[in-house]
Write an enzyme that holds these catalytic residues in place. Structure first.
Site, mmCIF file in Angstrom:
data_model
loop_
_atom_site.group_PDB
_atom_site.id
_atom_site.type_symbol
_atom_site.label_atom_id
_atom_site.label_comp_id
_atom_site.label_asym_id
_atom_site.label_seq_id
_atom_site.Cartn_x
_atom_site.Cartn_y
_atom_site.Cartn_z
ATOM 1 N NE ARG A 168 -7.595 19.617 12.899
ATOM 2 C CZ ARG A 168 -7.629 19.132 11.639
ATOM 3 N NH1 ARG A 168 -7.960 17.874 11.432
ATOM 4 N NH2 ARG A 168 -7.379 19.923 10.620
ATOM 5 C CG ASP A 448 -5.555 20.858 5.134
ATOM 6 O OD1 ASP A 448 -5.223 19.921 4.374
ATOM 7 O OD2 ASP A 448 -6.478 20.769 5.959
#
EC number: 2.3.3.9
Length: 538
Positions: A168, A448
């Site tokens: 990603r 996160d």
């Protein structure tokens, strides 16, 4: 001090910092390749970001997201995406995490079907972290990656036993400040994807392993089309066949939920699926509708996937993907094992099981976990109810989602504990991020950037809204949600955190408190927490 790179293809390419091993990655040819990508696509990237801002201004003025009239033919059309490669047919359990060498080894060895190596939400983009991650992935692909720490040696299993690698890159909104082309910061997206492909694409293509990418934070089909152009240019520049690079797109913004068909269509030669990026999606709902008083969400713990607007989003994603021959991937289980408390650990694992049962029952073809210990639970659930490699045959013709279904807010409350937890998560995550740690365990959840953004955006919205009579929002005990409440939470936070040596980023807690205080007092909601914070790293 800026270290201008001499004797490189293409003048005007420079880095602003140096770390060990940099020259092996940023060779003359690699930098020339990246500079070409920047020069070809930076203008269009800026146009797409300007379009985002213009659309947000309309939402702030009272407009609501809706399905596009100009793309109705795409939604009505009878078309499918390109066939899915064999390596991505069975994705029932995917593990995600940052790109440090230990994580790369553990994730590839984890027993998951796929590993999403994340340069975005779970990696703090220090120059060292980025290049260490690129080096680790390159070494892993070659089979040479090892890691030693604390007297232990970590090695990769044979390639046939490893999870399939999916990378990603960072989103279109982010710059890479450490690489300047003609004096401009280059796109972080093109830096991450371009450098990874430059070093690894031919090896992966030779193994029928892609390269495979997860594309984050898209808001429109035009942004997807920009990725299509950029990836086609990467393929052309590296001598790869068109469509060799395969992608999965995260539907993690509210505007993108109204353009799932269009995003699939824009990438139809290479896309293999969409993913329910639930945490960023909740953040995007708050951010997109930040000026809509009637759509304020309750505290984060009450905004679960059974809430109507999230259930509609997940069901529409499954229906859309399966109609177009693509995988519909489920979202993240953020729980992590709780040691020393058997009852609490059992309860946490049961929440994971319930969540995965909901996903497989909805029709998802796979799911995400943040910790290797959750892989057996997720696999057990999907194995029992999805005997084949996927369930794209589940058409979900029963689903009928209108625009209002995707916009209907959750019912719920704001408790004192919920307010203070938002403050704590923001400060602790931001402090760790500033010290280079982008994935932080807090209260037995792996936080996160996405989850921290929910907390930060909620605080701003709650504090800047008043009811019809001009009074602030209230906690469930009647306490006004105002800046006095925030100040008390910030002042009291250091004492609640306990021994600072146990807190990642402890040295930057005061800085994080100050930054959160400024962001919540600002008249406008900052687009992303990481944008001002990025200027404070390295």
């Amino acid at each position: 001090m800026s270290a201008v790179l001499q004797d490189r293809p293409g003048e005007g390419v420079e880095t602003t910092q140096r770390v060990p091993g940099q020259d092996a990655l940023l060779s003359a040819a690699a930098l020339g390749f990246l500079a070409d990508l920047h020069r070809r696509f930076e203008g269009e990237r800026q146009d797409r970001l300007a379009a985002r801002r213009a659309r947000q201004q309309a939402f702030d003025a009272g407009a609501l997201p809706d399905f596009r009239a100009d793309t109705a033919q795409i939604r009505r059309g009878d078309w499918t995406v390109a066939p899915t490669p064999a390596a991505l047919l069975d994705r029932r359990v995917e593990i995600t995490g940052p790109v440090d060498p230990k994580m790369v080894i553990n994730a590839l060895n984890s027993g998951a079907n796929c590993y999403m190596a994340d340069f975005e939400d779970s990696t703090a983009p220090t120059w060292s972290n980025l290049l260490t991650g690129q080096q680790a992935l390159r070494a892993a692909i070659s089979g040479a990656l090892v890691f030693e720490a604390g007297g232990k040696r970590y090695e990769l299993r044979p390639q046939a036993e490893q999870a399939v690698l999916i990378v990603r890159p960072r989103g279109w909104h982010l710059d890479e400040k450490h690489v300047l082309v003609d004096g401009q910061r280059m796109s972080a997206s093109l830096f991450d994807a371009g450098l990874f492909a430059f070093h690894n694409a031919h090896v992966l293509a030779g193994r029928d392993r892609g390269p495979y990418l997860y594309l984050p934070k898209l808001q429109s089909m035009e942004e997807a089309a920009l990725w299509e152009q950029a990836l086609a240019a990467i393929e052309d520049g590296l001598g790869l066949a068109h469509g060799q690079i395969k992608v999965t797109v995260l539907i993690e913004t509210l505007p993108a939920a109204f353009e799932m068909d269009e995003i699939l269509f824009a990438l139809k030669d290479r896309i293999v699926g969409l993913n329910c990026g639930r945490w960023d999606y909740i953040f995007s709902y708050i951010k997109t509708l930040r000026r809509h008083r009637d759509r304020v969400l309750p505290e984060r713990s009450q905004v679960t996937m059974v809430q109507p607007f999230l259930r509609s989003y997940a069901e529409l994603l499954v229906q859309t993907c399966h109609r177009r021959g693509a995988h519909a991937m489920g979202g993240m289980a953020a729980q992590i094992p709780i040691s020393g408390d058997e009852a609490a650990n059992a309860a946490a694992l049961e929440r994971v099981r319930t969540d995965k049962l909901r996903e497989v029952g909805t029709g998802h073809d796979g799911t995400w976990v943040a910790h290797p210990a959750l892989i057996p639970i997720a696999r057990e659930v999907f194995d029992a109810r999805m005997p084949g490699p996927h369930q794209r045959h589940v058409a979900r013709d029963d689903v009928h989602v209108e625009a209002e279904d995707l916009l209907r807010p959750s019912l719920g409350t704001i408790t004192r504990a919920g307010f203070e937890n938002n403050v704590e998560v923001c400060v602790r995550y931001l402090a760790a991020w500033l010290e280079g740690n982008g994935c932080v365990p807090i209260h037995h959840l792996m936080e996160d950037a996405a989850t921290a953004e929910i907390a930060r955006a909620q605080l701003w919205q709650w504090l800047h809204f008043a009811d019809a009579g001009g009074q602030p929002l209230s906690l469930d005990d009647g306490t006004p949600v105002d800046f006095v409440l925030l100040e008390r939470a910030l002042i009291g936070l250091p004492s609640r955190l306990g021994d600072p040596r146990r807190i990642p980023g402890a040295a930057r807690v005061s800085e994080a408190i100050g930054l959160l205080d400024r962001l919540t007092h600002a008249d406008e909601l900052a687009e992303f927490l990481t944008l001002p914070a990025y200027e404070r790293i390295d």
